[in-house]
Design a protein around this motif. Structure first.
Motif, PDB file in Angstrom:
ATOM      1  N   TYR A 100     106.749 115.470  71.068  1.00  0.00           N
ATOM      2  CA  TYR A 100     107.734 116.694  71.418  1.00  0.00           C
ATOM      3  C   TYR A 100     108.267 116.546  72.911  1.00  0.00           C
ATOM      4  O   TYR A 100     108.690 117.877  73.366  1.00  0.00           O
ATOM      5  CB  TYR A 100     106.827 117.978  71.170  1.00  0.00           C
ATOM      6  N   ALA A 101     108.031 115.877  73.690  1.00  0.00           N
ATOM      7  CA  ALA A 101     108.539 115.530  75.113  1.00  0.00           C
ATOM      8  C   ALA A 101     109.744 115.911  75.458  1.00  0.00           C
ATOM      9  O   ALA A 101     110.035 116.785  76.389  1.00  0.00           O
ATOM     10  CB  ALA A 101     108.337 114.212  75.818  1.00  0.00           C
ATOM     11  N   SER A 102     110.640 115.997  74.261  1.00  0.00           N
ATOM     12  CA  SER A 102     112.058 116.492  74.774  1.00  0.00           C
ATOM     13  C   SER A 102     112.535 117.843  74.171  1.00  0.00           C
ATOM     14  O   SER A 102     113.384 118.038  74.135  1.00  0.00           O
ATOM     15  CB  SER A 102     112.901 115.256  74.211  1.00  0.00           C
ATOM     16  N   TYR A 103     111.523 118.268  73.499  1.00  0.00           N
ATOM     17  CA  TYR A 103     111.888 119.561  72.732  1.00  0.00           C
ATOM     18  C   TYR A 103     111.821 120.889  73.788  1.00  0.00           C
ATOM     19  O   TYR A 103     110.945 120.978  74.765  1.00  0.00           O
ATOM     20  CB  TYR A 103     110.545 119.975  71.851  1.00  0.00           C
ATOM     21  N   ILE A 104     113.014 121.392  73.702  1.00  0.00           N
ATOM     22  CA  ILE A 104     113.469 122.884  74.611  1.00  0.00           C
ATOM     23  C   ILE A 104     113.401 123.656  73.708  1.00  0.00           C
ATOM     24  O   ILE A 104     114.236 123.654  72.450  1.00  0.00           O
ATOM     25  CB  ILE A 104     114.658 122.559  75.584  1.00  0.00           C
ATOM     26  N   ALA A 105     112.805 125.016  73.890  1.00  0.00           N
ATOM     27  CA  ALA A 105     112.689 126.061  73.021  1.00  0.00           C
ATOM     28  C   ALA A 105     113.802 126.929  73.146  1.00  0.00           C
ATOM     29  O   ALA A 105     114.827 126.966  74.223  1.00  0.00           O
ATOM     30  CB  ALA A 105     111.687 127.265  73.765  1.00  0.00           C
ATOM     31  N   SER A 106     114.674 127.243  71.938  1.00  0.00           N
ATOM     32  CA  SER A 106     115.891 127.673  71.812  1.00  0.00           C
ATOM     33  C   SER A 106     115.733 129.392  71.870  1.00  0.00           C
ATOM     34  O   SER A 106     116.813 129.981  72.056  1.00  0.00           O
ATOM     35  CB  SER A 106     116.513 127.479  70.340  1.00  0.00           C
ATOM     36  N   GLU A 107     114.656 129.724  71.710  1.00  0.00           N
ATOM     37  CA  GLU A 107     114.346 131.174  71.945  1.00  0.00           C
ATOM     38  C   GLU A 107     112.783 131.509  72.367  1.00  0.00           C
ATOM     39  O   GLU A 107     112.000 130.533  72.224  1.00  0.00           O
ATOM     40  CB  GLU A 107     114.607 132.079  70.652  1.00  0.00           C
ATOM     41  N   ASP A 108     112.649 132.814  72.839  1.00  0.00           N
ATOM     42  CA  ASP A 108     111.431 133.119  73.254  1.00  0.00           C
ATOM     43  C   ASP A 108     110.557 133.492  71.864  1.00  0.00           C
ATOM     44  O   ASP A 108     111.231 134.008  70.891  1.00  0.00           O
ATOM     45  CB  ASP A 108     111.550 134.575  74.073  1.00  0.00           C
ATOM     46  N   SER A 109     109.342 133.158  71.986  1.00  0.00           N
ATOM     47  CA  SER A 109     108.469 133.602  70.861  1.00  0.00           C
ATOM     48  C   SER A 109     108.026 135.113  70.853  1.00  0.00           C
ATOM     49  O   SER A 109     108.321 135.643  71.729  1.00  0.00           O
ATOM     50  CB  SER A 109     107.231 132.616  71.023  1.00  0.00           C
ATOM     51  N   HIS A 110     107.609 135.461  69.789  1.00  0.00           N
ATOM     52  CA  HIS A 110     107.458 136.926  69.384  1.00  0.00           C
ATOM     53  C   HIS A 110     106.575 137.157  70.449  1.00  0.00           C
ATOM     54  O   HIS A 110     106.628 138.303  71.368  1.00  0.00           O
ATOM     55  CB  HIS A 110     107.045 137.251  68.179  1.00  0.00           C
ATOM     56  N   PHE A 111     105.499 136.644  70.718  1.00  0.00           N
ATOM     57  CA  PHE A 111     104.299 136.672  71.888  1.00  0.00           C
ATOM     58  C   PHE A 111     105.083 136.860  73.331  1.00  0.00           C
ATOM     59  O   PHE A 111     104.802 137.923  74.115  1.00  0.00           O
ATOM     60  CB  PHE A 111     103.335 135.472  71.935  1.00  0.00           C
ATOM     61  N   VAL A 112     105.928 135.785  73.531  1.00  0.00           N
ATOM     62  CA  VAL A 112     106.516 135.915  74.900  1.00  0.00           C
ATOM     63  C   VAL A 112     107.603 137.334  75.117  1.00  0.00           C
ATOM     64  O   VAL A 112     107.717 138.101  75.962  1.00  0.00           O
ATOM     65  CB  VAL A 112     107.348 134.621  75.212  1.00  0.00           C
ATOM     66  N   ARG A 113     108.341 137.514  74.085  1.00  0.00           N
ATOM     67  CA  ARG A 113     109.122 138.681  73.995  1.00  0.00           C
ATOM     68  C   ARG A 113     108.476 139.862  74.263  1.00  0.00           C
ATOM     69  O   ARG A 113     108.795 140.849  75.022  1.00  0.00           O
ATOM     70  CB  ARG A 113     109.975 138.802  72.519  1.00  0.00           C
ATOM     71  N   GLN A 114     107.127 140.131  73.618  1.00  0.00           N
ATOM     72  CA  GLN A 114     106.673 141.306  73.834  1.00  0.00           C
ATOM     73  C   GLN A 114     106.043 141.462  75.171  1.00  0.00           C
ATOM     74  O   GLN A 114     105.937 142.545  75.950  1.00  0.00           O
ATOM     75  CB  GLN A 114     105.301 141.200  72.919  1.00  0.00           C
ATOM     76  N   VAL A 139     103.468 141.665  86.466  1.00  0.00           N
ATOM     77  CA  VAL A 139     102.485 141.164  86.584  1.00  0.00           C
ATOM     78  C   VAL A 139     102.678 139.597  85.993  1.00  0.00           C
ATOM     79  O   VAL A 139     103.250 139.322  85.120  1.00  0.00           O
ATOM     80  CB  VAL A 139     101.238 141.499  85.420  1.00  0.00           C
ATOM     81  N   PRO A 140     102.147 138.874  87.056  1.00  0.00           N
ATOM     82  CA  PRO A 140     102.628 137.073  86.649  1.00  0.00           C
ATOM     83  C   PRO A 140     101.523 136.638  85.657  1.00  0.00           C
ATOM     84  O   PRO A 140     100.268 136.989  85.599  1.00  0.00           O
ATOM     85  CB  PRO A 140     102.212 136.632  88.108  1.00  0.00           C
ATOM     86  N   VAL A 141     102.024 135.929  84.630  1.00  0.00           N
ATOM     87  CA  VAL A 141     101.397 135.216  83.485  1.00  0.00           C
ATOM     88  C   VAL A 141     101.825 133.922  83.424  1.00  0.00           C
ATOM     89  O   VAL A 141     102.752 133.537  84.018  1.00  0.00           O
ATOM     90  CB  VAL A 141     101.493 136.022  82.397  1.00  0.00           C
ATOM     91  N   LEU A 142     101.235 133.238  82.534  1.00  0.00           N
ATOM     92  CA  LEU A 142     101.559 131.948  82.184  1.00  0.00           C
ATOM     93  C   LEU A 142     101.258 131.769  80.578  1.00  0.00           C
ATOM     94  O   LEU A 142     100.633 132.325  80.119  1.00  0.00           O
ATOM     95  CB  LEU A 142     100.386 130.768  82.625  1.00  0.00           C
ATOM     96  N   ALA A 143     102.156 131.009  80.062  1.00  0.00           N
ATOM     97  CA  ALA A 143     102.135 130.783  78.496  1.00  0.00           C
ATOM     98  C   ALA A 143     101.445 129.443  78.290  1.00  0.00           C
ATOM     99  O   ALA A 143     101.459 128.406  79.089  1.00  0.00           O
ATOM    100  CB  ALA A 143     103.843 130.645  78.008  1.00  0.00           C
TER     101      ALA A 143
END
Length: 142
Positions: free
Chosen positions: A92-106, A69-73
């Motif tokens: 926060y224009a240069s911030y890159i996530a270092s890990e998936d959030s709990h929501f995204v992981r689930q 199922v395709p989704v968007l965050a």
């Protein structure tokens, strides 16, 4: 193919994948086509990860509850590892996530495939999406 996206909810789409009536890549491609058709007017999707999503579609566990199922965050607290997360703010224009959030992981564990990230009000403080960083989200989905 894009009628699949409007004729079925997420569980219905996953069932089509599970029963091999459709491949996850087809769902992802249909969602990409719909985003590309509507986003120029809406300005809803501010970061696209189409190539990664298409690659991920090849390895979806078919028995997962949201298989393919395709989704968007949202651009706030729904970090996807290696992708930008600006909270709708230039600060926060240069911030890159270092890990998936709990929501995204689930959701990933459930078989969902993230196509990109959607616009939000700056720091999600307003009820309307009109951040200076990406501009307002406007229009109606036909």
């Amino acid at each position: 193919m894009s009628s699949l996206l409007t004729d079925h909810d997420a569980l219905g789409l996953a069932e089509l994948v599970r029963t091999r009536q459709v491949h996850p890549r087809e769902l992802v491609q249909a969602a990409i086509e719909r985003i590309e058709a509507l986003n120029p007017k809406l300005n809803a999707v501010i970061h696209k990860r189409y190539e990664k999503a298409l690659a991920e579609a090849e390895n979806v566990p078919l028995d997962a509850p949201l298989a393919g199922v395709p989704v968007l965050a949202k651009d706030v607290h729904q970090e996807i590892q290696g992708e930008p997360m600006t909270f709708g703010s230039k600060s926060y224009a240069s911030y890159i996530a270092s890990e998936d959030s709990h929501f995204v992981r689930q959701l990933k564990r459930a078989g969902a495939i993230f196509l990109g990230i959607t616009n939000v009000p700056e720091f999600a403080l307003m009820a309307v999406t009109e951040p200076r960083h990406y501009g307002p989200t406007r229009g109606e989905v036909p």
